[in-house]
Design a protein around this motif. Structure first.
Motif, PDB file in Angstrom:
ATOM      1  N   ALA A   1      16.555  41.360 -17.693  1.00 49.89           N
ATOM      2  CA  ALA A   1      16.438  40.211 -18.595  1.00 49.89           C
ATOM      3  C   ALA A   1      15.293  39.298 -18.182  1.00 49.89           C
ATOM      4  O   ALA A   1      14.787  38.508 -18.992  1.00 49.89           O
ATOM      5  CB  ALA A   1      17.744  39.422 -18.606  1.00 49.89           C
ATOM      6  N   GLY A   2      14.876  39.399 -16.913  1.00 52.05           N
ATOM      7  CA  GLY A   2      13.773  38.584 -16.424  1.00 52.05           C
ATOM      8  C   GLY A   2      14.162  37.153 -16.136  1.00 52.05           C
ATOM      9  O   GLY A   2      13.304  36.278 -16.038  1.00 52.05           O
ATOM     10  N   ILE A   3      15.467  36.898 -15.980  1.00 52.58           N
ATOM     11  CA  ILE A   3      15.955  35.547 -15.706  1.00 52.58           C
ATOM     12  C   ILE A   3      16.861  35.608 -14.486  1.00 52.58           C
ATOM     13  O   ILE A   3      17.805  36.406 -14.437  1.00 52.58           O
ATOM     14  CB  ILE A   3      16.718  34.961 -16.898  1.00 52.58           C
ATOM     15  N   LEU A   4      16.588  34.779 -13.498  1.00 57.57           N
ATOM     16  CA  LEU A   4      17.346  34.753 -12.257  1.00 57.57           C
ATOM     17  C   LEU A   4      17.832  33.332 -11.980  1.00 57.57           C
ATOM     18  O   LEU A   4      17.134  32.354 -12.294  1.00 57.57           O
ATOM     19  CB  LEU A   4      16.476  35.222 -11.081  1.00 57.57           C
ATOM     20  N   THR A   5      19.009  33.224 -11.404  1.00 61.48           N
ATOM     21  CA  THR A   5      19.522  31.941 -10.942  1.00 61.48           C
ATOM     22  C   THR A   5      19.934  32.092  -9.485  1.00 61.48           C
ATOM     23  O   THR A   5      20.660  33.037  -9.136  1.00 61.48           O
ATOM     24  CB  THR A   5      20.737  31.484 -11.768  1.00 61.48           C
ATOM     25  N   VAL A   6      19.464  31.193  -8.637  1.00 65.68           N
ATOM     26  CA  VAL A   6      19.895  31.181  -7.237  1.00 65.68           C
ATOM     27  C   VAL A   6      20.792  29.961  -7.038  1.00 65.68           C
ATOM     28  O   VAL A   6      20.549  28.894  -7.621  1.00 65.68           O
ATOM     29  CB  VAL A   6      18.706  31.176  -6.256  1.00 65.68           C
ATOM     30  N   THR A   7      21.840  30.152  -6.254  1.00 67.78           N
ATOM     31  CA  THR A   7      22.820  29.083  -6.058  1.00 67.78           C
ATOM     32  C   THR A   7      22.998  28.772  -4.581  1.00 67.78           C
ATOM     33  O   THR A   7      22.915  29.659  -3.731  1.00 67.78           O
ATOM     34  CB  THR A   7      24.191  29.456  -6.650  1.00 67.78           C
ATOM     35  N   ALA A   8      23.249  27.515  -4.298  1.00 70.84           N
ATOM     36  CA  ALA A   8      23.639  27.052  -2.963  1.00 70.84           C
ATOM     37  C   ALA A   8      24.984  26.364  -3.104  1.00 70.84           C
ATOM     38  O   ALA A   8      25.137  25.446  -3.920  1.00 70.84           O
ATOM     39  CB  ALA A   8      22.608  26.097  -2.388  1.00 70.84           C
ATOM     40  N   THR A   9      25.961  26.808  -2.331  1.00 75.25           N
ATOM     41  CA  THR A   9      27.302  26.241  -2.367  1.00 75.25           C
ATOM     42  C   THR A   9      27.583  25.554  -1.032  1.00 75.25           C
ATOM     43  O   THR A   9      27.369  26.152   0.027  1.00 75.25           O
ATOM     44  CB  THR A   9      28.353  27.348  -2.611  1.00 75.25           C
TER      45      THR A   9
END
Length: 302
Positions: free
Chosen positions: A266-274
């Motif tokens: 999809a060419g869309i990335l999300t990175v998360t910090a918890t």
């Protein structure tokens, strides 16, 4: 030999959490002011004079005043007042060379809660060359209501606050300057924080399009960058992307988990910090910085 530590503002949310972490430690003697004299300038000045290190858990203006009366006492300031100020060391030990700088510092500005997650996501990709300083970044995040201080806590405890709301919608959140400075950015990111109806816990998210990343980097390249950056970090882990990211997963700890989500196709990335907004986002890092400053072998802030 024990270190003498004064928590100026120990009755507040962050101060109480720090006090809880320090009570009972054999390597620390707490310097305390009687509750009824906690705003007495003479009593506080005497505490600063006795202490080796003071941790300020105060509003910005009060923190500035406290520094002026602290004399030679080493300071960790948990307010926003000094985070990009000249002469202050930024209290985020995971940044390159920062633990050593904190250990020898006289003045340390504790990193902010949203800034902790944001910089943790941005800086590894900047240092790896995957993000440019002027890229248009989008950050979102949700915190438990304890991050809003006594007034907001009171609203939620009274049942008068909404279950979820956006705030700082004017793109002037107080953590943005430190995010830009220590994220090595020249262009202000779009940043939209929110509050949820739970006491503690935080998720910060950075949303990326692959075609805006150097070399059209995908999930594995981002994971490699985070893994390399945090290889020696004691309280930050890269973890596989869970199906559900629980904002409260790190509560009661000084840990932070980073994961890479989205789809290369999809060419869309999300990175998360918890992280716990009162742990790694506040009191836990303050204790981590204190441990570095007094030379204890324990550096986790737990």
């Amino acid at each position: 030999m024990t270190a003498k530590v004064f928590i100026d503002g120990e009755a507040g949310t962050t101060g109480l959490q720090i006090l809880e972490r320090l009570q009972g430690r054999a390597d620390i003697t707490l310097v305390q002011v009687e509750h009824e004299r906690r705003k007495d300038a003479d009593a506080r000045a005497a505490a600063f004079a006795e202490a080796d290190v003071a941790i300020l858990c105060l509003p910005d203006a009060a923190a500035i005043e406290a520094v002026a009366m602290a004399g030679d006492c080493r300071i960790i300031d948990a307010s926003t007042a000094h985070r990009v100020a000249e002469g202050w060391v930024y209290g985020m030990p995971e940044l390159p060379g920062q633990a050593e700088a904190i250990a020898g510092a006289a003045r340390v500005a504790n990193v902010g809660c949203y800034a902790t997650g944001s910089i943790a996501l941005i800086r590894p990709l900047r240092d790896a060359g995957l993000l440019a300083a002027d890229d248009a970044l989008v950050l979102t995040g949700t915190s438990g209501y304890t991050g809003g201080g006594k007034a907001l806590i009171g609203e939620y405890e009274a049942g008068t606050a909404p279950d979820y709301f956006l705030y700082a919608t004017g793109q002037a959140h107080k953590h943005v300057p430190e995010i830009m400075h220590y994220g090595r950015l020249t262009r202000q990111p779009a940043f939209q924080p929110a509050v949820g109806n739970y006491a503690q816990g935080m998720i910060v998210q950075m949303h990326l399009h692959r075609d805006a990343l150097a070399g059209n980097a995908g999930k594995s390249a981002l994971e490699d960058a985070y893994r390399a950056f945090y290889a020696s970090a004691r309280v930050v882990d890269l973890v596989p992307a869970p199906a559900r990211v629980d904002a409260r997963a790190m509560n009661g700890t000084n840990r932070m988990e980073i994961s890479v989500h989205g789809s290369d196709e999809a060419g869309i990335l999300t990175v998360t910090a918890t992280l716990d907004n009162l742990g790694k986002g506040a009191s836990g890092t303050a204790v981590q910085n204190l441990n570095l400053m007094i030379g204890t072998a324990e550096e986790t802030g737990l």
